[in-house]
Design a protein around this motif. Structure first.
Motif, mmCIF file in Angstrom:
data_model
loop_
_atom_site.group_PDB
_atom_site.id
_atom_site.type_symbol
_atom_site.label_atom_id
_atom_site.label_comp_id
_atom_site.label_asym_id
_atom_site.label_seq_id
_atom_site.Cartn_x
_atom_site.Cartn_y
_atom_site.Cartn_z
ATOM 1 N N UNK A 1 93.331 -25.719 -12.935
ATOM 2 C CA UNK A 1 92.379 -24.852 -13.628
ATOM 3 C C UNK A 1 92.705 -24.840 -15.114
ATOM 4 N N UNK A 2 91.692 -24.586 -15.914
ATOM 5 C CA UNK A 2 91.900 -24.457 -17.358
ATOM 6 C C UNK A 2 92.548 -23.106 -17.652
ATOM 7 N N UNK A 3 93.175 -23.018 -18.815
ATOM 8 C CA UNK A 3 93.899 -21.788 -19.170
ATOM 9 C C UNK A 3 92.964 -20.597 -19.348
ATOM 10 N N UNK A 4 91.679 -20.844 -19.516
ATOM 11 C CA UNK A 4 90.723 -19.748 -19.682
ATOM 12 C C UNK A 4 90.020 -19.403 -18.374
ATOM 13 N N UNK B 1 77.642 -18.758 -16.485
ATOM 14 C CA UNK B 1 77.011 -19.765 -15.647
ATOM 15 C C UNK B 1 78.061 -20.809 -15.277
ATOM 16 N N UNK B 2 77.763 -21.599 -14.253
ATOM 17 C CA UNK B 2 78.674 -22.645 -13.799
ATOM 18 C C UNK B 2 77.863 -23.759 -13.160
ATOM 19 N N UNK B 3 78.507 -24.909 -13.021
ATOM 20 C CA UNK B 3 77.885 -26.048 -12.372
ATOM 21 C C UNK B 3 79.001 -26.859 -11.733
ATOM 22 N N UNK C 1 88.023 -34.830 -4.247
ATOM 23 C CA UNK C 1 88.079 -33.850 -5.328
ATOM 24 C C UNK C 1 86.693 -33.600 -5.906
ATOM 25 N N UNK C 2 86.492 -32.407 -6.444
ATOM 26 C CA UNK C 2 85.268 -32.078 -7.174
ATOM 27 C C UNK C 2 85.659 -31.167 -8.326
ATOM 28 N N UNK C 3 84.744 -31.004 -9.250
ATOM 29 C CA UNK C 3 85.015 -30.177 -10.420
ATOM 30 C C UNK C 3 83.937 -29.115 -10.557
ATOM 31 N N UNK C 4 84.371 -27.926 -10.947
ATOM 32 C CA UNK C 4 83.471 -26.835 -11.303
ATOM 33 C C UNK C 4 83.699 -26.562 -12.781
ATOM 34 N N UNK C 5 82.641 -26.567 -13.570
ATOM 35 C CA UNK C 5 82.732 -26.215 -14.991
ATOM 36 C C UNK C 5 81.988 -24.902 -15.173
ATOM 37 N N UNK C 6 82.619 -23.972 -15.863
ATOM 38 C CA UNK C 6 82.022 -22.659 -16.073
ATOM 39 C C UNK C 6 81.984 -22.349 -17.557
ATOM 40 N N UNK C 7 81.091 -21.446 -17.917
ATOM 41 C CA UNK C 7 80.982 -20.985 -19.303
ATOM 42 C C UNK C 7 81.128 -19.466 -19.317
ATOM 43 N N UNK C 8 82.186 -18.998 -19.958
ATOM 44 C CA UNK C 8 82.309 -17.567 -20.229
ATOM 45 C C UNK C 8 81.370 -17.246 -21.389
ATOM 46 N N UNK D 1 87.654 -25.875 -13.090
ATOM 47 C CA UNK D 1 88.538 -25.809 -11.932
ATOM 48 C C UNK D 1 88.326 -27.103 -11.162
ATOM 49 N N UNK D 2 89.409 -27.741 -10.785
ATOM 50 C CA UNK D 2 89.333 -28.936 -9.946
ATOM 51 C C UNK D 2 89.706 -28.512 -8.534
ATOM 52 N N UNK D 3 88.825 -28.824 -7.595
ATOM 53 C CA UNK D 3 89.010 -28.421 -6.209
ATOM 54 C C UNK D 3 89.265 -29.644 -5.337
ATOM 55 N N UNK D 4 90.191 -29.502 -4.396
ATOM 56 C CA UNK D 4 90.543 -30.587 -3.482
ATOM 57 C C UNK D 4 90.011 -30.285 -2.092
ATOM 58 N N UNK D 5 89.513 -31.307 -1.430
ATOM 59 C CA UNK D 5 89.047 -31.201 -0.048
ATOM 60 C C UNK D 5 90.002 -31.965 0.863
ATOM 61 N N UNK D 6 89.840 -31.776 2.154
ATOM 62 C CA UNK D 6 90.617 -32.486 3.177
ATOM 63 C C UNK D 6 92.113 -32.232 3.064
ATOM 64 N N UNK D 7 92.480 -30.989 2.737
ATOM 65 C CA UNK D 7 93.886 -30.627 2.603
ATOM 66 C C UNK D 7 94.446 -30.241 3.966
#
Length: 160
Positions: free
Chosen positions: A85-88, A145-147, A127-134, A62-68
């Motif tokens: 966001x990714x399709x998953x 988990x996520x980072x 912008x920042x990114x969150x990567x997760x693992x299903x 998921x890519x998140x935006x700040x200062x919106x």
């Protein structure tokens, strides 16, 4: 649970996350080795999942935006607005999942076009990114988990 008057409820959310980690501890680590975004919104994210326990895993982002800027509401600026966001994002996908043995690592590179928000540049600072693992490690498919990190940054494995 009340989120009341636009106030942040990080302590409530952190408490819920801590409870989840205790009842279903992570069985993998997530590492982000590259996260870049250019002035046109072209983002590249290279991330890895490393299995602590054998299972099936699926990396997403998921890519998140700040200062919106706000269009009303109780705050004038919003942070952590989902830009892509990714399709998953909601569930593990059959065409992107991988089976890993304990100790095995899988790396994936995502190339994403982020749409512009009014008045916000594609500066990495916004912008920042969150990567997760299903995973299917706890008898059901869920985020294991996520980072997260900012663009232009990287972050090593965190095992919860």
């Amino acid at each position: 649970m009340s989120f009341g008057n636009g106030q942040r409820t990080e302590s409530v959310l952190n408490s819920l996350i801590e409870g989840q980690l205790q009842s279903a501890p992570a069985t993998c680590g997530v590492k982000i080795s590259e996260a870049t975004i250019d002035g046109l919104g072209n983002a590249t994210i290279t991330a890895s999942v490393k299995a602590d326990k054998a299972g099936t895993f699926d990396l997403g982002y998921a890519i998140l935006a700040d200062n919106q800027p706000s269009k009303g509401g109780t705050e004038s600026i919003y942070n952590d607005v989902v830009a892509a966001v990714s399709k998953n994002f909601v569930k593990m996908q059959d065409d992107t999942k991988v089976s890993l043995a304990a100790g095995e690592e899988f790396t994936k590179t995502f190339t994403v076009k982020v749409e512009s928000f009014k008045g916000v540049s594609f500066s990495p600072d916004n912008y920042k990114v969150v990567v997760f693992a299903h995973s299917d490690a706890h008898g059901k498919k869920q985020v294991d988990n996520a980072n997260a990190c900012g663009f232009g940054e990287s972050v090593d494995y965190i095992l919860n």
